[in-house]
Design a protein around this motif. Sequence first.
Motif, PDB file in Angstrom:
ATOM      1  N   PHE A  68       2.139  -1.981   9.077  1.00 17.26           N
ATOM      2  CA  PHE A  68       1.595  -3.334   8.942  1.00 17.26           C
ATOM      3  C   PHE A  68       2.528  -4.356   9.600  1.00 17.26           C
ATOM      4  O   PHE A  68       2.096  -5.239  10.331  1.00 17.26           O
ATOM      5  CB  PHE A  68       1.409  -3.715   7.468  1.00 17.26           C
ATOM      6  N   ARG A  69       3.799  -4.219   9.325  1.00 12.80           N
ATOM      7  CA  ARG A  69       4.773  -5.176   9.851  1.00 12.80           C
ATOM      8  C   ARG A  69       4.839  -5.133  11.373  1.00 12.80           C
ATOM      9  O   ARG A  69       4.875  -6.168  12.036  1.00 12.80           O
ATOM     10  CB  ARG A  69       6.142  -4.888   9.241  1.00 12.80           C
ATOM     11  N   SER A  70       4.841  -3.942  11.959  1.00 12.33           N
ATOM     12  CA  SER A  70       4.842  -3.811  13.415  1.00 12.33           C
ATOM     13  C   SER A  70       3.541  -4.326  14.023  1.00 12.33           C
ATOM     14  O   SER A  70       3.557  -4.984  15.063  1.00 12.33           O
ATOM     15  CB  SER A  70       5.060  -2.355  13.827  1.00 12.33           C
ATOM     16  N   ALA A  71       2.424  -4.016  13.386  1.00 12.02           N
ATOM     17  CA  ALA A  71       1.128  -4.502  13.885  1.00 12.02           C
ATOM     18  C   ALA A  71       1.093  -6.024  13.901  1.00 12.02           C
ATOM     19  O   ALA A  71       0.624  -6.643  14.863  1.00 12.02           O
ATOM     20  CB  ALA A  71      -0.016  -3.942  13.039  1.00 12.02           C
ATOM     21  N   ASP A  72       1.616  -6.641  12.859  1.00 13.53           N
ATOM     22  CA  ASP A  72       1.679  -8.103  12.821  1.00 13.53           C
ATOM     23  C   ASP A  72       2.599  -8.637  13.912  1.00 13.53           C
ATOM     24  O   ASP A  72       2.244  -9.572  14.630  1.00 13.53           O
ATOM     25  CB  ASP A  72       2.154  -8.576  11.445  1.00 13.53           C
TER      26      ASP A  72
ATOM     27  N   GLY B 108       0.831  -8.532  17.278  1.00 11.89           N
ATOM     28  CA  GLY B 108      -0.484  -9.138  17.417  1.00 11.89           C
ATOM     29  C   GLY B 108      -1.623  -8.143  17.557  1.00 11.89           C
ATOM     30  O   GLY B 108      -2.572  -8.365  18.302  1.00 11.89           O
ATOM     31  N   ILE B 109      -1.527  -7.044  16.834  1.00 11.67           N
ATOM     32  CA  ILE B 109      -2.555  -6.003  16.884  1.00 11.67           C
ATOM     33  C   ILE B 109      -3.750  -6.453  16.051  1.00 11.67           C
ATOM     34  O   ILE B 109      -3.580  -6.983  14.952  1.00 11.67           O
ATOM     35  CB  ILE B 109      -1.977  -4.665  16.347  1.00 11.67           C
ATOM     36  N   GLU B 110      -4.968  -6.244  16.562  1.00  9.94           N
ATOM     37  CA  GLU B 110      -6.147  -6.784  15.886  1.00  9.94           C
ATOM     38  C   GLU B 110      -6.463  -6.112  14.559  1.00  9.94           C
ATOM     39  O   GLU B 110      -7.066  -6.731  13.692  1.00  9.94           O
ATOM     40  CB  GLU B 110      -7.370  -6.761  16.797  1.00  9.94           C
ATOM     41  N   GLY B 111      -6.071  -4.854  14.373  1.00 12.47           N
ATOM     42  CA  GLY B 111      -6.362  -4.212  13.103  1.00 12.47           C
ATOM     43  C   GLY B 111      -5.857  -2.788  13.019  1.00 12.47           C
ATOM     44  O   GLY B 111      -5.452  -2.194  14.020  1.00 12.47           O
ATOM     45  N   ILE B 112      -5.885  -2.266  11.803  1.00 14.65           N
ATOM     46  CA  ILE B 112      -5.450  -0.898  11.530  1.00 14.65           C
ATOM     47  C   ILE B 112      -6.552  -0.182  10.761  1.00 14.65           C
ATOM     48  O   ILE B 112      -7.143  -0.753   9.838  1.00 14.65           O
ATOM     49  CB  ILE B 112      -4.158  -0.857  10.683  1.00 14.65           C
ATOM     50  N   ILE B 113      -6.796   1.070  11.137  1.00 16.03           N
ATOM     51  CA  ILE B 113      -7.699   1.934  10.382  1.00 16.03           C
ATOM     52  C   ILE B 113      -6.860   3.109   9.881  1.00 16.03           C
ATOM     53  O   ILE B 113      -6.296   3.864  10.683  1.00 16.03           O
ATOM     54  CB  ILE B 113      -8.866   2.443  11.242  1.00 16.03           C
ATOM     55  N   PHE B 114      -6.741   3.224   8.574  1.00 19.05           N
ATOM     56  CA  PHE B 114      -6.031   4.348   7.959  1.00 19.05           C
ATOM     57  C   PHE B 114      -7.058   5.413   7.600  1.00 19.05           C
ATOM     58  O   PHE B 114      -8.008   5.127   6.872  1.00 19.05           O
ATOM     59  CB  PHE B 114      -5.284   3.901   6.701  1.00 19.05           C
ATOM     60  N   CYS B 115      -6.883   6.611   8.124  1.00 19.94           N
ATOM     61  CA  CYS B 115      -7.834   7.694   7.886  1.00 19.94           C
ATOM     62  C   CYS B 115      -7.157   8.837   7.130  1.00 19.94           C
ATOM     63  O   CYS B 115      -6.044   9.232   7.479  1.00 19.94           O
ATOM     64  CB  CYS B 115      -8.371   8.225   9.210  1.00 19.94           C
ATOM     65  N   GLY B 116      -7.845   9.340   6.133  1.00 20.53           N
ATOM     66  CA  GLY B 116      -7.318  10.467   5.381  1.00 20.53           C
ATOM     67  C   GLY B 116      -7.528  10.289   3.894  1.00 20.53           C
ATOM     68  O   GLY B 116      -8.150   9.331   3.443  1.00 20.53           O
ATOM     69  N   ASP B 117      -6.991  11.233   3.140  1.00 19.12           N
ATOM     70  CA  ASP B 117      -7.084  11.204   1.679  1.00 19.12           C
ATOM     71  C   ASP B 117      -5.800  10.632   1.096  1.00 19.12           C
ATOM     72  O   ASP B 117      -4.743  10.676   1.723  1.00 19.12           O
ATOM     73  CB  ASP B 117      -7.299  12.616   1.132  1.00 19.12           C
ATOM     74  N   ASN B 118      -5.873  10.101  -0.084  1.00 22.70           N
ATOM     75  CA  ASN B 118      -4.708   9.605  -0.835  1.00 22.70           C
ATOM     76  C   ASN B 118      -3.962   8.474  -0.135  1.00 22.70           C
ATOM     77  O   ASN B 118      -2.734   8.410  -0.177  1.00 22.70           O
ATOM     78  CB  ASN B 118      -3.743  10.753  -1.153  1.00 22.70           C
ATOM     79  N   ILE B 119      -4.689   7.600   0.533  1.00 20.57           N
ATOM     80  CA  ILE B 119      -4.069   6.442   1.173  1.00 20.57           C
ATOM     81  C   ILE B 119      -4.355   5.235   0.299  1.00 20.57           C
ATOM     82  O   ILE B 119      -5.505   4.923   0.002  1.00 20.57           O
ATOM     83  CB  ILE B 119      -4.631   6.228   2.587  1.00 20.57           C
ATOM     84  N   THR B 120      -3.287   4.598  -0.145  1.00 23.91           N
ATOM     85  CA  THR B 120      -3.458   3.404  -0.967  1.00 23.91           C
ATOM     86  C   THR B 120      -2.640   2.266  -0.384  1.00 23.91           C
ATOM     87  O   THR B 120      -1.536   2.456   0.109  1.00 23.91           O
ATOM     88  CB  THR B 120      -3.012   3.649  -2.424  1.00 23.91           C
ATOM     89  N   ILE B 121      -3.229   1.102  -0.441  1.00 22.39           N
ATOM     90  CA  ILE B 121      -2.540  -0.116  -0.031  1.00 22.39           C
ATOM     91  C   ILE B 121      -2.205  -0.834  -1.335  1.00 22.39           C
ATOM     92  O   ILE B 121      -3.036  -1.511  -1.915  1.00 22.39           O
ATOM     93  CB  ILE B 121      -3.441  -1.009   0.866  1.00 22.39           C
ATOM     94  N   GLY B 122      -1.012  -0.622  -1.795  1.00 21.66           N
ATOM     95  CA  GLY B 122      -0.639  -1.184  -3.087  1.00 21.66           C
ATOM     96  C   GLY B 122       0.801  -1.624  -3.121  1.00 21.66           C
ATOM     97  O   GLY B 122       1.443  -1.846  -2.098  1.00 21.66           O
ATOM     98  N   ARG B 123       1.307  -1.723  -4.310  1.00 17.89           N
ATOM     99  CA  ARG B 123       2.644  -2.259  -4.568  1.00 17.89           C
ATOM    100  C   ARG B 123       3.753  -1.516  -3.817  1.00 17.89           C
ATOM    101  O   ARG B 123       4.729  -2.119  -3.394  1.00 17.89           O
ATOM    102  CB  ARG B 123       2.877  -2.213  -6.086  1.00 17.89           C
ATOM    103  N   LYS B 124       3.593  -0.212  -3.620  1.00 22.39           N
ATOM    104  CA  LYS B 124       4.662   0.568  -2.988  1.00 22.39           C
ATOM    105  C   LYS B 124       4.883   0.237  -1.514  1.00 22.39           C
ATOM    106  O   LYS B 124       5.941   0.520  -0.975  1.00 22.39           O
ATOM    107  CB  LYS B 124       4.376   2.060  -3.132  1.00 22.39           C
TER     108      LYS B 124
END
Length: 171
Positions: free
Chosen positions: A34-38, A41-57
């Motif tokens: 996320f930090r590198s994409a920002d 100036g990358i337009e977006g990220i698609i995370f593919c797979g199982d057990n992917i969470t965007i949370g506190r960690k």
Amino acid sequence: MQLNHYNTTFNKETFPITLVCENVSNAPNIGSLFRSADAFGIEGIIFCGDNITIGRKITKTSRATEKVVSHKICTNTLNEVKTLKDKGYFIIALEIISNSKPINTYKIPIQQPIALIVGDENFGISEDVLNLSDVVIHINMFGQNSSMNVVQATTIAFYEITKQLTKNTKV
């Protein structure tokens, strides 16, 4: 005087690049992506797979960039890449294979949006996704190891791709 994000003079720009992450599930890696994409100036990220969470960690490494970088989570990488290809994206896989091209000599196409595909550290990008890619590029390395952390490699790719896009659009 050292500059910070309040007083730098960088021009904000968004590039037509979507990062597709196949099975990248490690929270610090996700936050750093996320930090590198920002930063690039990358337009977006698609995370593919199982057990992917965007949370506190992820927040320690993301520094809240997950709030400003567009992103989504899906399960099937191949379907996402096919959809991007159907939308006219040029599909670039970042992987070392027998016929991959060095990123520093490959001329990035500037006439269409780009999807940069990266894979997890253990297994890389699946063969099906590699076969769907328009090109497979790699980063030349000079040590004993044949791979690097997914975030480091992605950041190097962002730098090279945006450098070429900026160079070709600022004529």
